[in-house]
Motif scaffolding. Structure first.
Motif, PDB file in Angstrom:
ATOM      1  N   ASN A 190     -13.865  12.260   6.256  1.00  0.00           N
ATOM      2  CA  ASN A 190     -14.369  11.194   7.097  1.00  0.00           C
ATOM      3  C   ASN A 190     -15.011  11.728   8.367  1.00  0.00           C
ATOM      4  OD1 ASN A 190     -13.595   9.131   5.404  1.00  0.00           O
ATOM      5  ND2 ASN A 190     -11.513   9.020   6.263  1.00  0.00           N
ATOM      6  N   HIS A 191     -15.111  13.029   8.430  1.00  0.00           N
ATOM      7  CA  HIS A 191     -15.692  13.705   9.592  1.00  0.00           C
ATOM      8  C   HIS A 191     -17.154  13.295   9.750  1.00  0.00           C
ATOM      9  CE1 HIS A 191     -16.506  17.047  12.317  1.00  0.00           C
ATOM     10  NE2 HIS A 191     -17.584  17.288  11.608  1.00  0.00           N
ATOM     11  N   ASN A 192     -17.518  12.833  10.976  1.00  0.00           N
ATOM     12  CA  ASN A 192     -18.886  12.366  11.208  1.00  0.00           C
ATOM     13  C   ASN A 192     -19.573  13.086  12.355  1.00  0.00           C
ATOM     14  OD1 ASN A 192     -19.077  10.276   9.209  1.00  0.00           O
ATOM     15  ND2 ASN A 192     -17.637   9.073  10.442  1.00  0.00           N
ATOM     16  N   GLN A 193     -18.841  13.870  13.131  1.00  0.00           N
ATOM     17  CA  GLN A 193     -19.416  14.519  14.295  1.00  0.00           C
ATOM     18  C   GLN A 193     -20.051  15.856  13.910  1.00  0.00           C
ATOM     19  OE1 GLN A 193     -19.553  12.826  17.132  1.00  0.00           O
ATOM     20  NE2 GLN A 193     -18.543  11.169  16.019  1.00  0.00           N
ATOM     21  N   VAL A 194     -21.235  15.790  13.333  1.00  0.00           N
ATOM     22  CA  VAL A 194     -21.928  16.998  12.895  1.00  0.00           C
ATOM     23  C   VAL A 194     -22.961  17.377  13.944  1.00  0.00           C
ATOM     24  CG1 VAL A 194     -23.380  18.021  11.113  1.00  0.00           C
ATOM     25  CG2 VAL A 194     -21.585  16.399  10.484  1.00  0.00           C
ATOM     26  N   ASP A 223     -29.575  20.517  -4.493  1.00  0.00           N
ATOM     27  CA  ASP A 223     -30.503  19.408  -4.699  1.00  0.00           C
ATOM     28  C   ASP A 223     -29.786  18.054  -4.692  1.00  0.00           C
ATOM     29  OD1 ASP A 223     -32.607  21.158  -4.896  1.00  0.00           O
ATOM     30  OD2 ASP A 223     -32.627  21.201  -7.086  1.00  0.00           O
ATOM     31  N   ARG A 224     -28.489  18.087  -4.972  1.00  0.00           N
ATOM     32  CA  ARG A 224     -27.723  16.846  -5.053  1.00  0.00           C
ATOM     33  C   ARG A 224     -27.018  16.494  -3.751  1.00  0.00           C
ATOM     34  NH1 ARG A 224     -23.534  17.560  -7.974  1.00  0.00           N
ATOM     35  NH2 ARG A 224     -23.209  15.376  -8.467  1.00  0.00           N
ATOM     36  N   ILE A 225     -27.046  17.417  -2.797  1.00  0.00           N
ATOM     37  CA  ILE A 225     -26.396  17.163  -1.504  1.00  0.00           C
ATOM     38  C   ILE A 225     -27.330  16.307  -0.648  1.00  0.00           C
ATOM     39  CG2 ILE A 225     -25.337  18.197   0.518  1.00  0.00           C
ATOM     40  CD1 ILE A 225     -23.899  18.845  -2.065  1.00  0.00           C
ATOM     41  N   LYS A 226     -26.825  15.155  -0.192  1.00  0.00           N
ATOM     42  CA  LYS A 226     -27.687  14.177   0.467  1.00  0.00           C
ATOM     43  C   LYS A 226     -27.986  14.519   1.923  1.00  0.00           C
ATOM     44  CE  LYS A 226     -25.683  10.576  -2.451  1.00  0.00           C
ATOM     45  NZ  LYS A 226     -24.856   9.347  -2.468  1.00  0.00           N
ATOM     46  N   LEU A 269     -21.080  27.011  -5.991  1.00  0.00           N
ATOM     47  CA  LEU A 269     -21.354  25.661  -6.466  1.00  0.00           C
ATOM     48  C   LEU A 269     -22.177  24.869  -5.457  1.00  0.00           C
ATOM     49  CD1 LEU A 269     -17.919  24.679  -8.069  1.00  0.00           C
ATOM     50  CD2 LEU A 269     -20.091  25.033  -9.251  1.00  0.00           C
ATOM     51  N   LEU A 270     -21.911  25.079  -4.186  1.00  0.00           N
ATOM     52  CA  LEU A 270     -22.698  24.400  -3.152  1.00  0.00           C
ATOM     53  C   LEU A 270     -24.169  24.777  -3.277  1.00  0.00           C
ATOM     54  CD1 LEU A 270     -22.929  22.713  -0.542  1.00  0.00           C
ATOM     55  CD2 LEU A 270     -22.495  24.831   0.730  1.00  0.00           C
ATOM     56  N   HIS A 323     -22.548  14.974   3.811  1.00  0.00           N
ATOM     57  CA  HIS A 323     -22.245  15.088   2.384  1.00  0.00           C
ATOM     58  C   HIS A 323     -21.893  16.530   2.034  1.00  0.00           C
ATOM     59  CE1 HIS A 323     -23.640  14.313  -2.021  1.00  0.00           C
ATOM     60  NE2 HIS A 323     -22.321  14.355  -1.915  1.00  0.00           N
ATOM     61  N   LEU A 324     -22.550  17.485   2.672  1.00  0.00           N
ATOM     62  CA  LEU A 324     -22.247  18.896   2.437  1.00  0.00           C
ATOM     63  C   LEU A 324     -20.791  19.194   2.806  1.00  0.00           C
ATOM     64  CD1 LEU A 324     -24.469  21.939   3.239  1.00  0.00           C
ATOM     65  CD2 LEU A 324     -22.108  21.928   4.030  1.00  0.00           C
ATOM     66  N   VAL A 325     -20.354  18.687   3.936  1.00  0.00           N
ATOM     67  CA  VAL A 325     -18.962  18.894   4.360  1.00  0.00           C
ATOM     68  C   VAL A 325     -18.010  18.252   3.352  1.00  0.00           C
ATOM     69  CG1 VAL A 325     -17.256  18.441   6.159  1.00  0.00           C
ATOM     70  CG2 VAL A 325     -19.604  19.029   6.786  1.00  0.00           C
ATOM     71  N   ASN A 326     -18.338  17.029   2.925  1.00  0.00           N
ATOM     72  CA  ASN A 326     -17.503  16.344   1.945  1.00  0.00           C
ATOM     73  C   ASN A 326     -17.421  17.127   0.644  1.00  0.00           C
ATOM     74  OD1 ASN A 326     -17.292  14.370   3.849  1.00  0.00           O
ATOM     75  ND2 ASN A 326     -18.651  12.924   2.827  1.00  0.00           N
ATOM     76  N   PHE A 327     -18.563  17.680   0.221  1.00  0.00           N
ATOM     77  CA  PHE A 327     -18.619  18.480  -1.003  1.00  0.00           C
ATOM     78  C   PHE A 327     -17.667  19.667  -0.904  1.00  0.00           C
ATOM     79  CE2 PHE A 327     -20.197  21.936  -3.583  1.00  0.00           C
ATOM     80  CZ  PHE A 327     -20.557  21.342  -4.778  1.00  0.00           C
ATOM     81  N   LEU A 328     -17.731  20.381   0.208  1.00  0.00           N
ATOM     82  CA  LEU A 328     -16.854  21.542   0.392  1.00  0.00           C
ATOM     83  C   LEU A 328     -15.388  21.124   0.368  1.00  0.00           C
ATOM     84  CD1 LEU A 328     -18.752  23.491   3.213  1.00  0.00           C
ATOM     85  CD2 LEU A 328     -18.601  24.104   0.797  1.00  0.00           C
TER      86      LEU A 328
END
Length: 200
Positions: free
Chosen positions: A5-9, A69-72, A63-64, A76-81
């Motif tokens: 839920n991290h949003n402070q990027v 191409d699928r990372i929005k 995998l990242l 989303h990148l953080v969520n993916f990791l």
């Protein structure tokens, strides 16, 4: 590891993300350097094995890159990791169960693992654990298709292209995999499996 839920990027990360999406190796290294340590610490806190944690994180970043191409966006990148690191750690714990000498030793691992999450997270992880315990019973092709869909979030078209088969065959394998799970999971667990398939 940053929570999903991290949003402070930071703004700089958004700039690097645009380059990363274009396949820029330096931008990828930027994210590797930025997130490697928190991701490693997160997995290490789950599995308590330095060498395996390092291997898992290396695989996560591979995998990242493969799925850039699928990372929005940067969030989303953080969520993916976060999600992939967690799922790989869970898979390792399930594998570890087969190696421990007694159910008592496995219970200790389960307890240490479960106490790190709130009730919702514990429920999710329990289902993941059950899935990975049973997934080895699937035929090889079904297992391959299911894992691509479930752990790598690939759609049917992408799976068909990757495996050199038709979308119809991919649907068939996924359908049979879920049919199998209906025989080993209670109905309420099946609902959670379907919900998990939609998690980002």
């Amino acid at each position: 590891m940053p929570h999903k839920n991290h949003n402070q990027v930071p703004a700089e990360i958004h700039e690097q993300f645009d380059l990363f999406k274009k396949g820029n190796g330096r931008a990828f290294k930027y994210f590797y350097d930025f997130y490697h340590r928190p991701a490693y610490n997160y997995v290490l806190n789950l599995i308590h094995n330095n060498a395996v944690a390092e291997e898992i994180i290396d695989d996560v970043f591979v995998l990242l890159w493969d799925n850039r191409d699928r990372i929005k966006d940067a969030n989303h990148l953080v969520n993916f990791l976060y999600l992939v690191s967690r799922r790989m750690a869970i898979a390792h714990l399930v594998s570890l169960k087969k190696q421990v000498e007694s159910e008592a030793a496995w219970a200790i691992y389960q307890y240490e693992w479960a106490t790190q999450f709130d009730e919702v997270e514990i429920a999710k992880d329990k289902i993941l654990s059950l899935i990975f315990q049973h997934i080895g019973n699937l035929p090889p092709r079904q297992k391959e298709v299911f894992l691509l869909s479930f752990t790598q979030r690939m759609d049917v078209r992408s799976i068909a292209k990757k495996l050199g088969t038709s979308e119809k065959n991919v649907y068939k394998h996924l359908s049979r995999a879920y049919d199998y799970f209906t025989t080993v999971f209670p109905r309420n667990h099946l609902v959670l499996i379907l919900l998990m398939s939609a998690w980002q």
